[in-house]
Motif scaffolding. Structure first.
Motif, mmCIF file in Angstrom:
data_model
loop_
_atom_site.group_PDB
_atom_site.id
_atom_site.type_symbol
_atom_site.label_atom_id
_atom_site.label_comp_id
_atom_site.label_asym_id
_atom_site.label_seq_id
_atom_site.Cartn_x
_atom_site.Cartn_y
_atom_site.Cartn_z
ATOM 1 N N PRO A 96 46.124 -31.738 2.323
ATOM 2 C CA PRO A 96 44.903 -31.266 3.006
ATOM 3 C C PRO A 96 43.835 -32.353 3.105
ATOM 4 C CG PRO A 96 45.658 -29.640 1.406
ATOM 5 C CD PRO A 96 46.491 -30.863 1.184
ATOM 6 N N ALA A 97 43.203 -32.431 4.269
ATOM 7 C CA ALA A 97 42.167 -33.439 4.504
ATOM 8 C C ALA A 97 40.855 -32.790 4.926
ATOM 9 C CB ALA A 97 42.627 -34.420 5.580
ATOM 10 N N TRP A 153 48.441 -21.445 4.613
ATOM 11 C CA TRP A 153 47.960 -20.697 3.456
ATOM 12 C C TRP A 153 46.731 -21.329 2.802
ATOM 13 C CZ3 TRP A 153 53.728 -21.068 2.165
ATOM 14 C CH2 TRP A 153 54.439 -20.086 2.865
ATOM 15 N N GLY A 154 46.363 -22.524 3.222
ATOM 16 C CA GLY A 154 45.138 -23.138 2.727
ATOM 17 C C GLY A 154 45.152 -23.486 1.250
ATOM 18 N N ILE A 155 46.314 -23.764 0.693
ATOM 19 C CA ILE A 155 46.415 -24.151 -0.723
ATOM 20 C C ILE A 155 45.877 -25.563 -0.880
ATOM 21 C CG2 ILE A 155 47.968 -24.489 -2.681
ATOM 22 C CD1 ILE A 155 47.726 -21.591 -1.722
ATOM 23 N N ARG A 156 44.911 -25.741 -1.791
ATOM 24 C CA ARG A 156 44.264 -27.038 -1.934
ATOM 25 C C ARG A 156 44.551 -27.715 -3.277
ATOM 26 N NH1 ARG A 156 40.044 -28.567 0.716
ATOM 27 N NH2 ARG A 156 38.892 -29.036 -1.205
ATOM 28 N N HIS A 157 45.108 -27.003 -4.209
ATOM 29 C CA HIS A 157 45.409 -27.625 -5.502
ATOM 30 C C HIS A 157 46.533 -28.639 -5.316
ATOM 31 C CE1 HIS A 157 46.112 -28.178 -9.768
ATOM 32 N NE2 HIS A 157 45.020 -27.478 -10.007
ATOM 33 N N SER A 158 46.409 -29.782 -5.957
ATOM 34 C CA SER A 158 47.356 -30.881 -5.723
ATOM 35 C C SER A 158 48.719 -30.667 -6.382
ATOM 36 C CB SER A 158 46.759 -32.199 -6.214
ATOM 37 O OG SER A 158 46.418 -32.121 -7.580
ATOM 38 N N ILE A 159 48.781 -29.876 -7.450
ATOM 39 C CA ILE A 159 50.041 -29.731 -8.198
ATOM 40 C C ILE A 159 51.202 -29.237 -7.335
ATOM 41 C CG2 ILE A 159 51.186 -28.533 -10.108
ATOM 42 C CD1 ILE A 159 49.327 -30.780 -10.960
ATOM 43 N N PRO A 160 51.045 -28.153 -6.533
ATOM 44 C CA PRO A 160 52.184 -27.707 -5.704
ATOM 45 C C PRO A 160 52.705 -28.791 -4.769
ATOM 46 C CG PRO A 160 50.452 -26.043 -5.727
ATOM 47 C CD PRO A 160 49.886 -27.269 -6.368
ATOM 48 N N TYR A 161 51.788 -29.577 -4.197
ATOM 49 C CA TYR A 161 52.198 -30.636 -3.279
ATOM 50 C C TYR A 161 52.961 -31.744 -4.017
ATOM 51 C CZ TYR A 161 48.969 -28.438 -0.004
ATOM 52 O OH TYR A 161 48.341 -27.547 0.826
ATOM 53 N N LEU A 162 52.504 -32.086 -5.206
ATOM 54 C CA LEU A 162 53.172 -33.145 -5.965
ATOM 55 C C LEU A 162 54.557 -32.703 -6.436
ATOM 56 C CD1 LEU A 162 50.149 -34.523 -8.046
ATOM 57 C CD2 LEU A 162 51.114 -35.413 -5.923
ATOM 58 N N LEU A 220 43.119 -34.924 -0.196
ATOM 59 C CA LEU A 220 43.596 -36.236 0.238
ATOM 60 C C LEU A 220 42.840 -37.352 -0.475
ATOM 61 C CD1 LEU A 220 44.513 -37.361 3.809
ATOM 62 C CD2 LEU A 220 42.964 -38.754 2.460
ATOM 63 N N GLN A 221 41.497 -37.282 -0.451
ATOM 64 C CA GLN A 221 40.736 -38.359 -1.061
ATOM 65 C C GLN A 221 40.839 -38.332 -2.579
ATOM 66 O OE1 GLN A 221 36.918 -36.192 0.371
ATOM 67 N NE2 GLN A 221 36.150 -37.793 -0.977
ATOM 68 N N ASN A 222 40.940 -37.132 -3.170
ATOM 69 C CA ASN A 222 41.057 -37.050 -4.626
ATOM 70 C C ASN A 222 42.372 -37.643 -5.117
ATOM 71 O OD1 ASN A 222 38.564 -35.797 -4.841
ATOM 72 N ND2 ASN A 222 39.415 -33.730 -4.746
#
Length: 449
Positions: A251-252, A213-222, A306-308
């Motif tokens: 995501p990287a 789905w290409g989700i890039r916001h960090s909140i869902p992953y955290l 990833l880097q952020n």
């Protein structure tokens, strides 16, 4: 999703990036040293009882039947350390994708050194503990504490070649991979399959967020990462493994390629300049505010989550989580008969493994790989430099203590003996590495002049 088509960065930019990482790790190592000394002084002072009672204070969180009630020490070792391993996982992924482990030519020597530096110490420990109750601690001397090792190396300044610092960092990364596998495979005692199933399902969901789905916001992953941590903790697999696995789903890749980012910045700069109004600041200039927000969005699209996330968490790990771990775990009582106890099999196995086994394993592997023509030594690095690095790799401290807590979970005395041996071995290894690099290895700064 954009592709990277930038020209290769000049070497000095890459070195500056590594030097920033090196300085943070070195400063983190100094913070670790301070907290280690503080823990030892506190645990051997008239206020020792308050030291031990603090870490046994119970903290409880939970929802419904899913409740965790653990002493503060376990919240640190199972909770905060999961964040540490999450950052380790991010570093591993980055190194494999674009770093020192991204090509075979760069990988062969540090991988061989790390494997040798894990195998020989484990054999040393097993040789002294075979047939005893402490044999399960064979994983303790396999570890390397990168923060401590780089912290000691930083004291030598420009005398140490940059190639050696990068080499030791790569060795420590591979060493971390080995430690993670050892923890996952050999120090998992029981499994709660339903809880594990939930953890694996949520991990799969995190992977879909990224790759499907290409989700890039960090909140869902955290948020999902916390659920994975909780599920793994309840499953019986150590929660730190959840941190590493969660990191692999971050995501990287970037949405915007380098050319697009440069064009966006040029257009924004021109618009920003045209919007300049004499006597009007950015606070009241709506046009300029819109441009700045567009630059912020462009930055998000041109960088990777990833880097952020790694950049955001790394200072917390280096200057908060690891020092707290040291403060909570390094406080052992150094009684009058401590040196007599250091001749017990578990203590001797750890000491010999970290101080001698690491030297033999790392230096021997580097020599063999070079002799076979499989890889060359890092730039401006001699065999004497590699010997010094092999000594520093024997500073096991954080990871060794962490594994000791797992290996002897039900044997408090063995944990105490292990910690004392780890402290002494790390001290000897650190001093040895410093002496070798300071007085025996060629001065890299003189070679540059």
């Amino acid at each position: 999703m954009g592709t990277q088509n930038c020209k290769q960065l000049p070497l000095h930019y890459l070195l500056n990036s590594f030097n920033s990482f090196f300085k943070m790790e070195a400063a983190g190592g100094i913070a670790l040293m301070v907290c280690t000394v503080a823990a030892l002084v506190w645990a051997n002072s008239p206020w020792a009882a308050s030291y031990h009672s603090l870490w046994q204070t119970k903290l409880t969180v939970g929802i419904g039947d899913w409740i965790l009630s653990k002493p503060a020490l376990l919240w640190i070792n199972d909770g905060l350390m999961a964040i540490f391993f999450f950052v380790v996982g991010l570093e591993i992924k980055r190194e494999i994708l674009v770093g020192g482990l991204s090509s075979p030519s760069q990988t062969i020597m540090p991988v061989a050194a790390a494997v040798g530096g894990m195998t020989i110490p484990a054999i040393c420990f097993f040789a002294f503990n075979a047939g005893t109750d402490s044999v399960g601690g064979w994983g303790i001397p396999m570890a390397t504490d990168i923060a401590f090792a780089l912290g000691i190396m930083s004291l030598l300044g420009s005398r140490v070649p940059v190639g050696l610092k990068i080499f030791l960092t790569a060795v420590a990364i591979v060493d971390d991979i080995g430690a993670i596998l050892v923890i996952a495979i050999f120090y998992t005692t029981s499994l709660d399959l339903p809880a594990l199933g939930i953890g694996v399902f949520v991990l799969g969901l995190m992977a879909l967020l990224n790759f499907r789905w290409g989700i890039r916001h960090s909140i869902p992953y955290l948020v999902l990462g916390v659920i994975v941590w909780f599920a793994f903790l309840k499953s019986g697999i150590h929660a730190t493994i959840a941190g590493v696995l969660a990191a692999m789903t971050i995501p990287a890749s970037t949405r915007m390629d380098c050319t697009g980012f440069v064009e966006k910045l040029r257009g924004a700069a021109e618009t920003f300049e045209l919007a300049i109004t004499p006597g009007k600041s950015v606070l009241t200039n709506k046009a300029q505010q819109i441009v700045l927000h567009s630059i912020e969005h462009a930055y998000d699209d041109a960088t990777t989550p990833l880097q952020n996330i790694e950049h955001a968490l790394h200072p917390w790990v280096a200057f908060c989580i690891m020092p707290i771990f040291a403060l909570a775990n390094a406080g052992v009582a150094l009684e009058a008969d401590v040196f007599q106890e250091l001749v017990t099999p578990v203590a001797v196995g750890i000491f010999v493994g970290l101080v001698i086994g690491k030297q033999i394993g790392v230096t021997g592997a580097c020599w063999l790989v070079n002799k076979l023509g499989l890889a060359s030594f890092p730039d401006k690095t001699t065999m004497m430099h590699l010997w010094g690095a092999s000594c520093l790799s024997g500073v096991g401290f954080t990871m060794s203590i962490f594994i000791a807590n797992l290996a002897f979970e039900d044997a408090a005395r063995l944990v105490e003996l292990s910690k004392i041996a780890i402290l002494f071995a790390s001290l000897v290894a650190g001093i040895s590495g410093y002496v070798v690099l300071k007085y025996f290895a060629p001065d890299a700064s003189e070679a540059d002049s």
